[in-house]
Scaffold this active site. Structure first.
Site, PDB file in Angstrom:
ATOM      1  N   LYS A  19     -39.083  43.837   4.109  1.00 32.20           N
ATOM      2  CA  LYS A  19     -38.987  42.375   4.215  1.00 32.20           C
ATOM      3  C   LYS A  19     -39.047  41.764   2.817  1.00 32.20           C
ATOM      4  O   LYS A  19     -39.415  42.424   1.844  1.00 32.20           O
ATOM      5  CB  LYS A  19     -40.128  41.838   5.078  1.00 32.20           C
ATOM      6  CG  LYS A  19     -41.514  42.063   4.507  1.00 32.20           C
ATOM      7  CD  LYS A  19     -42.588  41.524   5.433  1.00 32.20           C
ATOM      8  CE  LYS A  19     -43.982  41.771   4.839  1.00 32.20           C
ATOM      9  NZ  LYS A  19     -45.055  41.189   5.670  1.00 32.20           N
ATOM     10  N   TYR A  51     -42.587  22.259 -22.634  1.00 30.12           N
ATOM     11  CA  TYR A  51     -42.953  20.967 -22.062  1.00 30.12           C
ATOM     12  C   TYR A  51     -44.393  20.569 -22.389  1.00 30.12           C
ATOM     13  O   TYR A  51     -45.311  21.386 -22.320  1.00 30.12           O
ATOM     14  CB  TYR A  51     -42.775  20.991 -20.549  1.00 30.12           C
ATOM     15  CG  TYR A  51     -41.336  21.025 -20.095  1.00 30.12           C
ATOM     16  CD1 TYR A  51     -40.506  19.928 -20.286  1.00 30.12           C
ATOM     17  CD2 TYR A  51     -40.810  22.150 -19.478  1.00 30.12           C
ATOM     18  CE1 TYR A  51     -39.170  19.952 -19.874  1.00 30.12           C
ATOM     19  CE2 TYR A  51     -39.479  22.185 -19.055  1.00 30.12           C
ATOM     20  CZ  TYR A  51     -38.665  21.081 -19.260  1.00 30.12           C
ATOM     21  OH  TYR A  51     -37.357  21.117 -18.845  1.00 30.12           O
TER      22      TYR A  51
END
Length: 368
Positions: free
Chosen positions: A39, A263
């Site tokens: 998965k 940033y």
């Protein structure tokens, strides 16, 4: 690296290492069949590449989370049947019945619907009962087990071929885990009075090397298949790394002293600093939580600290101390030199979060 010459970032998947890890478990638990869990892009490794590599490795099921993942296993041409571990919506069950996939059963309402679909298509529906021994996520509660086997036996089109549960705290709460094992064993005894249950599975990666459940005969292999065991064990050192995440230097610049990087300028240079921009970020799965944590990459034989905040498509690293760095040089982002556990600790998350975050825009390159 010829195949990856035009990639700015890629994940190299070692399928032979994966088979080796499978064989470690096979040797430790020779009386158990195996269900590789594929998965979430096979824990970041890519569903199709992994199932094709393991399809002939004497396994019983491929564990998936959803019918759409089961469809990808089937479309990859695998002979091994997918097993859908979680609950499915009513609209998804018809696809399961039509394709003969295995599915989990958490209650009689689901059983009735699956039986009606089996009758509609004149097909037996193979199901495994999920017993909630303490996970609190899905399954039949132990208090509802008495008489359940007889009731399920009445459904003409159901073949309840297995029983399983999931350990919720195997790596942290040993006493509770043993209570779960006892609850599971009681459920097996209860249902075995009425039903033949050829598949009985409880242990996943956290429990494979450390717990014994007497009635089980199959194990589910998630992180351990991909080289990481959640619990200490002498066998852990036998496991091999299966994925290495790489990226390339896209730009080199020397920034002056007192210059902000990334940033909000959470990092300020304290002197002239040679900075390499590397072509991946949190849009590729390098978690933003790694910002300002001491995270590092491995470049030209040296560790280089990540500077400031991780951005969506790029990170910046300090290469002042590394000679000869050029644009196009390859940095190891995750792998033998920057292990899974290191990034897990720095990001203050769980190991699976690190590896399953590698996004679809990162090509997977398979080597054997």
């Amino acid at each position: 690296m010829e195949q990856t010459a035009t990639y700015r970032a890629w994940a190299e998947v070692d399928t032979e290492a994966m088979k080796h890890n499978l064989n470690v478990v096979r040797r430790v638990m020779p009386d158990h069949s195996r269900m590789p869990i594929v998965k979430a892009e096979a824990y970041g490794h890519g569903i199709e590449g992994v199932v094709k590599a393991l399809d002939n490795e004497d396994i019983r099921f491929f564990g998936v989370a959803t019918p759409s993942e089961a469809a990808r296993v089937q479309a990859a041409g695998c002979r091994t049947c997918p097993f859908i571990l979680g609950p499915c919506f009513p609209a998804e069950r018809e696809m399961i019945v039509q394709n003969g996939w295995r599915a989990a059963l958490s209650g009689l309402d689901e059983a009735e619907h699956f039986n009606s679909l089996g009758k509609l298509y004149n097909k037996k529906v193979n199901l495994h009962i999920n017993v909630d021994t303490g996970m609190g996520r899905a399954g039949v509660l132990p208090c509802d087990m008495p008489g359940l086997g007889e009731r399920l036996k009445q459904f003409e089109y159901l073949n309840v071929e297995g029983i399983y549960s999931h350990l919720s705290a195997a790596s942290q709460d040993i006493a509770f885990t043993h209570r779960q094992i006892r609850a599971y064993e009681a459920a097996v005894r209860e249902l075995s009075v009425s039903l033949d249950l050829p598949y009985r599975h409880l242990c996943s990666s956290a429990a494979v090397f450390n717990y014994k459940a007497p009635s089980t005969n199959m194990v589910r292999l998630g992180r351990i298949l991909y080289g990481y065991s959640p619990m200490p064990s002498p066998h852990n050192r036998e496991l091999r790394n299966t994925l290495t995440l790489y990226s390339r230097v896209t730009l080199l610049r020397t920034l002056p002293s007192d210059h902000g990087v990334s940033y909000n300028h959470t990092y300020i240079t304290d002197g002239p600093t040679r900075v390499a921009t590397i072509g991946l970020g949190f849009g590729d799965g390098y978690l933003h939580y790694l910002s300002n944590t001491g995270a590092r990459v491995y470049l030209n034989g040296e560790y280089c600290p990540v500077l400031g905040r991780v951005t969506m498509d790029q990170i910046m690293v300090d290469v002042t101390h590394v000679s000869g760095v050029q644009a196009g040089d390859v940095a190891e982002i995750l792998g033998p030199n920057v292990p899974w556990a290191e990034l897990t600790s720095r990001a203050k998350t769980i190991p699976s979060n690190i590896i399953t975050s590698i996004s679809g825009r990162v090509p997977r390159v398979y080597k054997s």
